[in-house]
Design a protein around this motif. Sequence first.
Motif, PDB file in Angstrom:
ATOM      1  N   UNK A  45      16.596 -19.833   9.627  1.00 22.80           N
ATOM      2  CA  UNK A  45      16.861 -18.439   9.990  1.00 22.80           C
ATOM      3  C   UNK A  45      17.130 -17.555   8.778  1.00 22.80           C
ATOM      4  N   UNK A  46      18.025 -17.970   7.924  1.00 21.75           N
ATOM      5  CA  UNK A  46      18.397 -17.165   6.762  1.00 21.75           C
ATOM      6  C   UNK A  46      17.237 -16.968   5.790  1.00 21.75           C
ATOM      7  N   UNK A  47      16.487 -18.031   5.526  1.00 17.17           N
ATOM      8  CA  UNK A  47      15.345 -17.928   4.612  1.00 17.17           C
ATOM      9  C   UNK A  47      14.263 -17.022   5.203  1.00 17.17           C
ATOM     10  N   UNK A  48      14.082 -17.087   6.502  1.00 14.92           N
ATOM     11  CA  UNK A  48      13.097 -16.254   7.175  1.00 14.92           C
ATOM     12  C   UNK A  48      13.473 -14.773   7.042  1.00 14.92           C
ATOM     13  N   UNK A  49      14.747 -14.463   7.269  1.00 18.47           N
ATOM     14  CA  UNK A  49      15.228 -13.082   7.126  1.00 18.47           C
ATOM     15  C   UNK A  49      15.067 -12.600   5.688  1.00 18.47           C
ATOM     16  N   UNK A  50      15.426 -13.439   4.729  1.00 16.74           N
ATOM     17  CA  UNK A  50      15.304 -13.061   3.323  1.00 16.74           C
ATOM     18  C   UNK A  50      13.847 -12.790   2.956  1.00 16.74           C
ATOM     19  N   UNK A  51      12.921 -13.626   3.439  1.00 14.65           N
ATOM     20  CA  UNK A  51      11.500 -13.443   3.147  1.00 14.65           C
ATOM     21  C   UNK A  51      10.980 -12.140   3.759  1.00 14.65           C
ATOM     22  N   UNK A  52      11.389 -11.839   4.990  1.00 14.24           N
ATOM     23  CA  UNK A  52      10.962 -10.587   5.646  1.00 14.24           C
ATOM     24  C   UNK A  52      11.436  -9.382   4.837  1.00 14.24           C
ATOM     25  N   UNK A  53      12.674  -9.422   4.385  1.00 13.27           N
ATOM     26  CA  UNK A  53      13.263  -8.294   3.660  1.00 13.27           C
ATOM     27  C   UNK A  53      12.798  -8.198   2.213  1.00 13.27           C
ATOM     28  N   UNK A  54      12.303  -9.292   1.637  1.00 14.06           N
ATOM     29  CA  UNK A  54      11.959  -9.337   0.223  1.00 14.06           C
ATOM     30  C   UNK A  54      10.559  -8.793  -0.068  1.00 14.06           C
ATOM     31  N   UNK A  55       9.720  -8.675   0.924  1.00 12.68           N
ATOM     32  CA  UNK A  55       8.342  -8.287   0.689  1.00 12.68           C
ATOM     33  C   UNK A  55       8.266  -6.964  -0.058  1.00 12.68           C
ATOM     34  N   UNK A  56       7.276  -6.866  -0.908  1.00 12.44           N
ATOM     35  CA  UNK A  56       7.106  -5.656  -1.709  1.00 12.44           C
ATOM     36  C   UNK A  56       6.446  -4.574  -0.871  1.00 12.44           C
ATOM     37  N   UNK A  57       6.994  -3.394  -0.958  1.00 14.71           N
ATOM     38  CA  UNK A  57       6.415  -2.292  -0.200  1.00 14.71           C
ATOM     39  C   UNK A  57       5.349  -1.610  -1.057  1.00 14.71           C
ATOM     40  N   UNK A  58       4.138  -1.559  -0.532  1.00 10.89           N
ATOM     41  CA  UNK A  58       3.050  -0.883  -1.213  1.00 10.89           C
ATOM     42  C   UNK A  58       3.095   0.595  -0.856  1.00 10.89           C
ATOM     43  N   UNK A  59       2.715   1.426  -1.789  1.00 10.06           N
ATOM     44  CA  UNK A  59       2.654   2.849  -1.501  1.00 10.06           C
ATOM     45  C   UNK A  59       1.253   3.371  -1.818  1.00 10.06           C
ATOM     46  N   UNK A  60       0.906   4.469  -1.195  1.00 12.23           N
ATOM     47  CA  UNK A  60      -0.367   5.122  -1.456  1.00 12.23           C
ATOM     48  C   UNK A  60      -0.154   6.621  -1.383  1.00 12.23           C
ATOM     49  N   UNK A  61      -1.152   7.366  -1.821  1.00  8.91           N
ATOM     50  CA  UNK A  61      -1.130   8.816  -1.687  1.00  8.91           C
ATOM     51  C   UNK A  61      -2.107   9.193  -0.588  1.00  8.91           C
ATOM     52  N   UNK A  62      -1.742  10.179   0.170  1.00  8.02           N
ATOM     53  CA  UNK A  62      -2.637  10.693   1.200  1.00  8.02           C
ATOM     54  C   UNK A  62      -3.579  11.687   0.529  1.00  8.02           C
ATOM     55  N   UNK A  75      -7.492  12.635   6.253  1.00  7.10           N
ATOM     56  CA  UNK A  75      -6.668  11.924   5.275  1.00  7.10           C
ATOM     57  C   UNK A  75      -7.244  10.547   4.975  1.00  7.10           C
ATOM     58  N   UNK A  76      -7.196  10.151   3.693  1.00  2.00           N
ATOM     59  CA  UNK A  76      -7.698   8.859   3.245  1.00  2.00           C
ATOM     60  C   UNK A  76      -6.633   8.215   2.365  1.00  2.00           C
ATOM     61  N   UNK A  77      -6.416   6.922   2.532  1.00  3.07           N
ATOM     62  CA  UNK A  77      -5.434   6.167   1.754  1.00  3.07           C
ATOM     63  C   UNK A  77      -5.958   5.909   0.342  1.00  3.07           C
ATOM     64  N   UNK A  78      -5.158   6.193  -0.677  1.00  5.43           N
ATOM     65  CA  UNK A  78      -5.555   5.936  -2.059  1.00  5.43           C
ATOM     66  C   UNK A  78      -5.492   4.454  -2.397  1.00  5.43           C
ATOM     67  N   UNK A  97       2.981   2.431   2.429  1.00  8.06           N
ATOM     68  CA  UNK A  97       3.764   3.606   2.809  1.00  8.06           C
ATOM     69  C   UNK A  97       3.128   4.823   2.162  1.00  8.06           C
ATOM     70  N   UNK A  98       2.860   5.841   2.947  1.00  9.32           N
ATOM     71  CA  UNK A  98       2.206   7.052   2.454  1.00  9.32           C
ATOM     72  C   UNK A  98       3.235   7.928   1.743  1.00  9.32           C
ATOM     73  N   UNK A  99       2.943   8.273   0.506  1.00  6.72           N
ATOM     74  CA  UNK A  99       3.794   9.154  -0.290  1.00  6.72           C
ATOM     75  C   UNK A  99       3.094  10.503  -0.335  1.00  6.72           C
ATOM     76  N   UNK A 100       3.699  11.496   0.271  1.00  7.15           N
ATOM     77  CA  UNK A 100       3.103  12.840   0.305  1.00  7.15           C
ATOM     78  C   UNK A 100       3.356  13.541  -1.014  1.00  7.15           C
ATOM     79  N   UNK A 101       2.319  14.137  -1.549  1.00  7.78           N
ATOM     80  CA  UNK A 101       2.483  14.910  -2.782  1.00  7.78           C
ATOM     81  C   UNK A 101       2.902  16.325  -2.426  1.00  7.78           C
TER      82      UNK A 101
END
Length: 102
Positions: A45-62, A75-78, A97-101
């Motif tokens: 359980x604990x390792x599963x929660x840590x893995x879910x929370x540890x993932x890197x969040x990717x960002x893009x520009x709209x 709109x198109x993802x960069x 995650x879309x980062x609005x300019x």
Amino acid sequence: MSELEPCPFCGGEAEEIEPPRKGYWMGFWRIRCTGCHALMHGSHRGMNRDAWNRRAERTCREEWVPGSVGGTSVPVCSNCGRGWEAAEVYCPNCGARVVKEE
């Protein structure tokens, strides 16, 4: 134990599912997004929660490009280069995650 972060693909709420007592999933804790149903499972359980929370969040520009129908812009993802129909917080194609300019 740490709280679950939002889904890395759609930003939806994550829910933790206790292992059933029989069948194929026996012994596996699961974390599932209530929005897009992304699923992660593991035996601890604990390792599963840590893995879910540890993932890197990717960002893009709209980025807005001329559309093929009626000349309207879409709109198109960069990150993945794919488009979608409405402004989103997360790209529905690659999960960035879309980062609005401004």
